[in-house]
Scaffold this active site. Sequence first.
Site, PDB file in Angstrom:
ATOM      1  N   LYS A 287      14.670  71.275  58.635  1.00 35.95           N
ATOM      2  CA  LYS A 287      14.048  70.191  59.229  1.00 35.95           C
ATOM      3  C   LYS A 287      14.380  70.274  60.749  1.00 35.95           C
ATOM      4  O   LYS A 287      13.752  69.613  61.381  1.00 35.95           O
ATOM      5  CB  LYS A 287      14.776  68.938  58.725  1.00 35.95           C
ATOM      6  CG  LYS A 287      14.162  68.393  57.455  1.00 35.95           C
ATOM      7  CD  LYS A 287      14.548  67.310  57.030  1.00 35.95           C
ATOM      8  CE  LYS A 287      14.173  66.754  55.653  1.00 35.95           C
ATOM      9  NZ  LYS A 287      14.440  65.286  54.887  1.00 35.95           N
ATOM     10  N   ASP A 323      10.721  60.223  57.082  1.00 33.16           N
ATOM     11  CA  ASP A 323      11.873  60.021  56.446  1.00 33.16           C
ATOM     12  C   ASP A 323      12.242  58.548  57.012  1.00 33.16           C
ATOM     13  O   ASP A 323      12.639  57.701  55.976  1.00 33.16           O
ATOM     14  CB  ASP A 323      12.936  61.061  56.512  1.00 33.16           C
ATOM     15  CG  ASP A 323      12.998  62.201  55.667  1.00 33.16           C
ATOM     16  OD1 ASP A 323      12.157  62.009  54.401  1.00 33.16           O
ATOM     17  OD2 ASP A 323      13.574  63.226  55.963  1.00 33.16           O
ATOM     18  N   ALA A 350      26.707  61.583  57.234  1.00 36.16           N
ATOM     19  CA  ALA A 350      26.435  61.477  58.835  1.00 36.16           C
ATOM     20  C   ALA A 350      25.607  62.954  58.712  1.00 36.16           C
ATOM     21  O   ALA A 350      25.806  63.700  59.784  1.00 36.16           O
ATOM     22  CB  ALA A 350      27.753  61.668  59.644  1.00 36.16           C
ATOM     23  N   LYS A 377      32.160  64.001  62.525  1.00 35.94           N
ATOM     24  CA  LYS A 377      30.604  64.115  62.403  1.00 35.94           C
ATOM     25  C   LYS A 377      30.208  62.351  62.391  1.00 35.94           C
ATOM     26  O   LYS A 377      29.071  62.254  63.229  1.00 35.94           O
ATOM     27  CB  LYS A 377      29.970  64.600  61.283  1.00 35.94           C
ATOM     28  CG  LYS A 377      30.011  66.240  61.532  1.00 35.94           C
ATOM     29  CD  LYS A 377      29.897  67.030  60.111  1.00 35.94           C
ATOM     30  CE  LYS A 377      28.455  67.059  59.611  1.00 35.94           C
ATOM     31  NZ  LYS A 377      28.591  67.660  58.573  1.00 35.94           N
TER      32      LYS A 377
END
Length: 483
Positions: A287, A323, A350, A377
Amino acid sequence: MSKICLCLTAETLDENRHFVDEYRSSTDILELRVDCLRPDQWEMVPGALKRWELPVILTCRREADGGFFTPEQEKERQDLLWSLLDAPFAYVDLEKDLTDEKWIEKCRDKQILPIRSLHDFNGVPEDLEAFIGKAHPGEIFKAAVTIDQAEDYKVLLKILQKGLPEDTILLAMGATGFFTRVLAPVLGSWLCYCSPSTGIAAAPGHIDPLELCQRYRFRSLDRETPIMGIIGNPLGHSKSPQIHNNWLKEGEIPGVYIAFPLPEIHLLEPLRNLLDLRGLSVTIPYKVDVLEYVDEASSRVNTIGACNTLYKKEDRWMGENTDAPGFLKPLLDQLGCTDLLGRKITVIGAGGASRGIVYALKEAGAELLILNRTESKAQQLAEEFDQKWGPLSENALGVMEEYRMIIVQTTDAGMHPHIEKDPLEFYSFRGDELLYDIVFNPEITRVMERARKAGASILGGYPMLVEQARLQFKLFTGKESSR
Ligand code: NAP
């Protein structure tokens, strides 16, 4: 037009007959794998062929080519093959090294067309191009190779790009090569080998003929067919082909949607050159890396930093992220509202999915508390979007009190095969919360089960999967998907 071949791998001719009857309407040719038959069946083969009333390929595989005859049984195998050439077969599979002229002479005499075959279960052999180059009228050339390594994948695409000679079958085995089977009519391959889903697959990656005809509309595919698909690695049992192909079929829209597990992202370039690709869904782990192959990314993609959709617009590859809106719609529907102004929400996780979700929730007006196993994160993501953060442990319970009415679970803890995991085991549901877990396999995760038992509302990840796909479908085809 490419043909559909049903491979018969049962131990008895009677069992094979059941498959022939079941699949007759979706089969052009049968392949009888004599090496799978019990020896007491061999003498009954000629009678069976007459009853099946379809052209049949005679195949007797040795171990090296994925069959059952051992090297010690090679003479027995060749004797069996030789004697069965007297039966009314239409074709015979002769391995590339079975070069004695006597085979060709007997085939000519019996009017059986030879299929000259090559198998490689480890990669693409160096002489593949030369082998295919020798294809000539009067024989069919078949090569079945393996493209799990990026180098092999690239070589195969290069050969396919040059175009196949007539009456050639070139396919790649396993999940990575799945597209070479379904897209046989697009790639100019003479035949697609299939196995019944209820039987033993004759080779890795075989598809059921009914699935090929019904889901992938094989009979309608040709070189003009618009192609869509999903790239990722691995793709396992991705539900996207089922979702998109159903919409294409219901809307009577030309096109096909295929899973392309890509060993490495740079293979996208030659794949796009080979196929008339109109759109691609993008999933883990590409992605972010896929952004290198995008001509123009949307502002949403740029803010989130991840792209799950590529689509073609006037020869340019556009990047989008569906998404985020795909996540939001089921939540708003469940709450019966159009925004989340003033709502306080806990987001668990996360990772990549969480980024898009944090973006979508913030855009809709929510205030967030982000909890993650690796707290740094959570902090990084929260600071980027100006939200609160904490650890994914009982130490977060105090601050969670204010943000607990809506909890969004975005980690893969609880997802198959980690179904026993519960990322929130430190939290006791009180029954007035809404838990939205974006995992869609299984449908009900362990934490959802616990929330439901306490009386809380639950929402799973499947509606999100469908909504993000719906937005992609519109970008790929310009048409609305059916409901
Ligand atoms: P990712 O980038 O790899 O992130 C994984 C996240 O899960 C990280 O926050 C990680 O925490 C956390 N995590 C992993 N194992 C954990 C455990 N045992 N306990 C607690 N936290 C754990 O993956 P992703 O792309 O965000 O995807 C996550 C999930 O979302 C996947 O299950 C995916 O299928 C699902 N998803 C669903 C949809 C849909 O349409 N429904 C769409 C996209 C994604 P650390 O940072 O500490 O490692």
